[in-house]
Design a protein around this motif. Structure first.
Motif, PDB file in Angstrom:
ATOM      1  N   UNK A   1       5.306  16.918   4.801  1.00 24.77           N
ATOM      2  CA  UNK A   1       5.458  15.552   5.300  1.00 24.77           C
ATOM      3  C   UNK A   1       5.220  14.600   4.135  1.00 24.77           C
ATOM      4  N   UNK A   2       5.996  13.580   4.114  1.00 29.86           N
ATOM      5  CA  UNK A   2       5.807  12.589   3.063  1.00 29.86           C
ATOM      6  C   UNK A   2       5.535  11.258   3.739  1.00 29.86           C
ATOM      7  N   UNK A   3       4.500  10.601   3.285  1.00 31.03           N
ATOM      8  CA  UNK A   3       4.169   9.294   3.837  1.00 31.03           C
ATOM      9  C   UNK A   3       5.337   8.348   3.545  1.00 31.03           C
ATOM     10  N   UNK A   4       5.541   7.450   4.444  1.00 30.74           N
ATOM     11  CA  UNK A   4       6.633   6.503   4.277  1.00 30.74           C
ATOM     12  C   UNK A   4       6.538   5.779   2.928  1.00 30.74           C
ATOM     13  N   UNK A   5       7.655   5.623   2.287  1.00 29.79           N
ATOM     14  CA  UNK A   5       7.604   4.967   0.970  1.00 29.79           C
ATOM     15  C   UNK A   5       7.308   3.476   1.095  1.00 29.79           C
TER      16      UNK A   5
ATOM     17  N   UNK B   1       6.581   8.716  -6.419  1.00 25.93           N
ATOM     18  CA  UNK B   1       5.253   8.655  -7.043  1.00 25.93           C
ATOM     19  C   UNK B   1       4.203   8.338  -5.991  1.00 25.93           C
ATOM     20  N   UNK B   2       3.125   9.098  -6.051  1.00 28.05           N
ATOM     21  CA  UNK B   2       2.055   8.974  -5.069  1.00 28.05           C
ATOM     22  C   UNK B   2       0.806   8.397  -5.722  1.00 28.05           C
ATOM     23  N   UNK B   3       0.402   7.211  -5.275  1.00 31.14           N
ATOM     24  CA  UNK B   3      -0.879   6.645  -5.720  1.00 31.14           C
ATOM     25  C   UNK B   3      -1.902   7.101  -4.682  1.00 31.14           C
ATOM     26  N   UNK B   4      -2.885   7.873  -5.146  1.00 28.13           N
ATOM     27  CA  UNK B   4      -3.764   8.592  -4.221  1.00 28.13           C
ATOM     28  C   UNK B   4      -4.959   7.747  -3.778  1.00 28.13           C
ATOM     29  N   UNK B   5      -5.121   7.611  -2.489  1.00 29.70           N
ATOM     30  CA  UNK B   5      -6.264   6.963  -1.825  1.00 29.70           C
ATOM     31  C   UNK B   5      -6.570   5.571  -2.397  1.00 29.70           C
ATOM     32  N   UNK B   6      -5.494   4.808  -2.492  1.00 31.24           N
ATOM     33  CA  UNK B   6      -5.573   3.458  -3.070  1.00 31.24           C
ATOM     34  C   UNK B   6      -6.580   2.574  -2.328  1.00 31.24           C
ATOM     35  N   UNK B   7      -6.534   2.607  -1.001  1.00 30.12           N
ATOM     36  CA  UNK B   7      -7.437   1.751  -0.204  1.00 30.12           C
ATOM     37  C   UNK B   7      -8.891   2.104  -0.427  1.00 30.12           C
ATOM     38  N   UNK B   8      -9.161   3.411  -0.513  1.00 32.16           N
ATOM     39  CA  UNK B   8     -10.560   3.841  -0.702  1.00 32.16           C
ATOM     40  C   UNK B   8     -11.081   3.393  -2.062  1.00 32.16           C
ATOM     41  N   UNK B   9     -10.201   3.469  -3.054  1.00 27.70           N
ATOM     42  CA  UNK B   9     -10.633   3.025  -4.385  1.00 27.70           C
ATOM     43  C   UNK B   9     -10.835   1.510  -4.401  1.00 27.70           C
ATOM     44  N   UNK B  10      -9.946   0.797  -3.693  1.00 26.98           N
ATOM     45  CA  UNK B  10     -10.143  -0.662  -3.634  1.00 26.98           C
ATOM     46  C   UNK B  10     -11.487  -0.987  -2.992  1.00 26.98           C
TER      47      UNK B  10
ATOM     48  N   UNK C   1       6.784   3.935 -14.535  1.00 26.64           N
ATOM     49  CA  UNK C   1       6.873   5.207 -13.808  1.00 26.64           C
ATOM     50  C   UNK C   1       7.309   6.364 -14.703  1.00 26.64           C
ATOM     51  N   UNK C   2       7.981   6.064 -15.819  1.00 32.32           N
ATOM     52  CA  UNK C   2       8.354   7.136 -16.755  1.00 32.32           C
ATOM     53  C   UNK C   2       7.127   7.769 -17.408  1.00 32.32           C
TER      54      UNK C   2
ATOM     55  N   UNK D   1      -2.957   9.364   5.815  1.00 30.01           N
ATOM     56  CA  UNK D   1      -2.500   8.216   5.017  1.00 30.01           C
ATOM     57  C   UNK D   1      -3.288   8.080   3.723  1.00 30.01           C
ATOM     58  N   UNK D   2      -3.459   9.186   3.005  1.00 25.67           N
ATOM     59  CA  UNK D   2      -4.120   9.159   1.703  1.00 25.67           C
ATOM     60  C   UNK D   2      -3.148   8.744   0.597  1.00 25.67           C
ATOM     61  N   UNK D   3      -1.860   8.891   0.888  1.00 31.38           N
ATOM     62  CA  UNK D   3      -0.874   8.693  -0.178  1.00 31.38           C
ATOM     63  C   UNK D   3      -0.135   7.370  -0.005  1.00 31.38           C
ATOM     64  N   UNK D   4      -0.036   6.605  -1.080  1.00 34.96           N
ATOM     65  CA  UNK D   4       0.844   5.434  -1.100  1.00 34.96           C
ATOM     66  C   UNK D   4       2.000   5.836  -1.996  1.00 34.96           C
ATOM     67  N   UNK D   5       3.169   5.990  -1.381  1.00 32.80           N
ATOM     68  CA  UNK D   5       4.298   6.565  -2.113  1.00 32.80           C
ATOM     69  C   UNK D   5       5.246   5.444  -2.557  1.00 32.80           C
ATOM     70  N   UNK D   6       5.566   5.437  -3.851  1.00 30.51           N
ATOM     71  CA  UNK D   6       6.507   4.416  -4.334  1.00 30.51           C
ATOM     72  C   UNK D   6       7.650   5.110  -5.068  1.00 30.51           C
TER      73      UNK D   6
END
Ligand SMILES: Cc1ncc(COP(=O)(O)O)c(C=O)c1O
Length: 363
Positions: free
Chosen positions: A2-6, A91-100, A132-133, A358-363
């Motif tokens: 499963x991939x979190x919504x981009x 690209x997955x930014x991991x647990x962005x909210x928790x880090x914020x 992203x590169x 919802x650990x992943x923020x996918x861009x």
């Protein structure tokens, strides 16, 4: 899978692009940790009571006055998080909210004005998207993200600064330890302490790390990778490691120190506890004395020790030294619980395992 919504990284901050990328000079096959930085960084300025002038600019020197508060009184805070290339190329930014949230808590403790969550989030997503590169493509490598804030007011005297700057810099990284994912060696340092209740041990602030450097240097000279910190009062309860939270498997149960204010509330620690819950694997957050740990080892009830952290992911611990005694676990490889966690967490990072919550923020 499963991939979190981009999420679309909307580009709201002005960008000054580098004229030539430094990326081609980087050997992505041989990445260590923390010595390579991507082309751009994010900058935000606090003055006259508000955060403003967010922009993305080329990575480069930052100019501050010699009297700036950060240089003398250390009013600053930071975070450490990662972005990964997923199996499908996103690209997955991991647990962005928790880090914020943790960043915001650290700022509050140091009386630094809060940065709005949408500004923090947007800055990171736009910056990662632009560079992203620079996100390594292969598994077990990542783009390390370092948001940090510091006080810049020109003033000598102990008071809260009225001026700050916030930056986000990023860089591609491989393994944190020279050992890779092989077990690391730890030692206690009962003559030194990291944090006391009521202090700043649970905030990610520079002073905690500065104070740990001398004991860490002594530990390294003696052949250990990091210090296993004991509590500051009784110097008896296991707390955490230099840049990781610590876990043990005793009698088949996962045990880690509770969040009593002296240890960093690790985001990876949280992922471990949440996964244990999903797997119905018994896990306890409780005080564990170093004597109990050694007794459990002598009696064959301690089967694994491992650290958790954004940089270290899950790192097995093979040796713990305390006051002339040495506890040795399997020094060749990870134990089964650590390995299961390592595979699950890295799988979620790279999108080959389901995102539990919802650990992943996918861009
Ligand atoms: C002192 C300390 N403990 C624990 C951790 C692990 O925290 P996290 O899992 O959020 O990276 C870190 C790393 O940031 C750390 O510096």
């Amino acid at each position: 899978m499963t991939v979190t919504e981009e999420t679309k990284a909307t580009h709201v901050f002005p960008v000054t692009q580098v004229t030539e990328s430094r990326r081609n000079a980087v050997n992505f096959q041989d990445l260590r940790f923390g010595d390579v930085f991507s082309d751009h960084m994010f900058e935000l300025v606090y003055k006259n009571g508000k955060w403003d002038n967010g922009q993305i600019i080329p990575y480069g020197p930052v100019s501050i006055m010699p009297s700036a508060n950060i240089l003398h009184y250390g009013q600053g805070a930071f975070e450490g998080m990662k972005a990964f290339t997923m199996e499908n190329g996103a690209i997955n930014v991991f647990r962005l909210r928790d880090h914020y949230k943790r960043f915001n808590d650290s700022c509050k403790r140091l009386n630094i004005p809060s940065i709005p969550e949408e500004v923090f989030t947007q800055a990171i997503l736009q910056l990662v998207d632009l560079d992203r590169q620079w996100v390594p493509k292969d598994k077990f490598k990542s783009l390390y993200l370092r948001p940090f804030v510091f006080a810049t007011e020109e003033f000598l005297g102990l008071k809260t600064s009225t001026a700050y700057r916030f930056y986000v810099i990023t860089g591609p990284v491989g393994n944190y330890y020279r050992e890779g994912i092989n077990p690391v060696k730890l030692t206690t340092m009962p003559d030194y302490v990291r944090a006391v209740k009521g202090g700043v041990g649970n905030a990610k602030v520079p002073g905690n790390y500065a104070a740990s450097l001398y004991p860490a240097h002594v530990a390294m000279k003696e052949g250990y990778s990091q210090v296993l910190w004991l509590d500051a009062i009784e110097r008896k309860y296991v707390e955490e490691v230099g840049a990781m939270n610590i876990f043990f498997v005793i009698d088949g149960k996962v045990v880690t120190s509770p969040l009593t204010g002296t240890i960093l509330p690790g985001v990876t620690r949280r992922s471990v506890l949440e996964l244990c819950q999903i797997w119905n694997l018994p896990a306890e957050e409780r005080m564990l004395s170093i004597d109990e740990l050694f007794d459990a080892w002598r009696e064959g009830r301690l089967t694994e020790a491992f650290g958790s952290g954004t940089a270290a992911v899950i790192s097995p611990v093979g040796v713990i030294h305390h006051k002339g005694e040495t506890l040795t676990l399997d020094t060749e490889k990870m134990g089964p619980v650590a390995e299961r966690l390592y595979k699950a967490i890295t799988g979620i990072h790279h999108g080959t395992e389901a995102d539990p919550s919802a650990w992943c923020t996918v861009i």
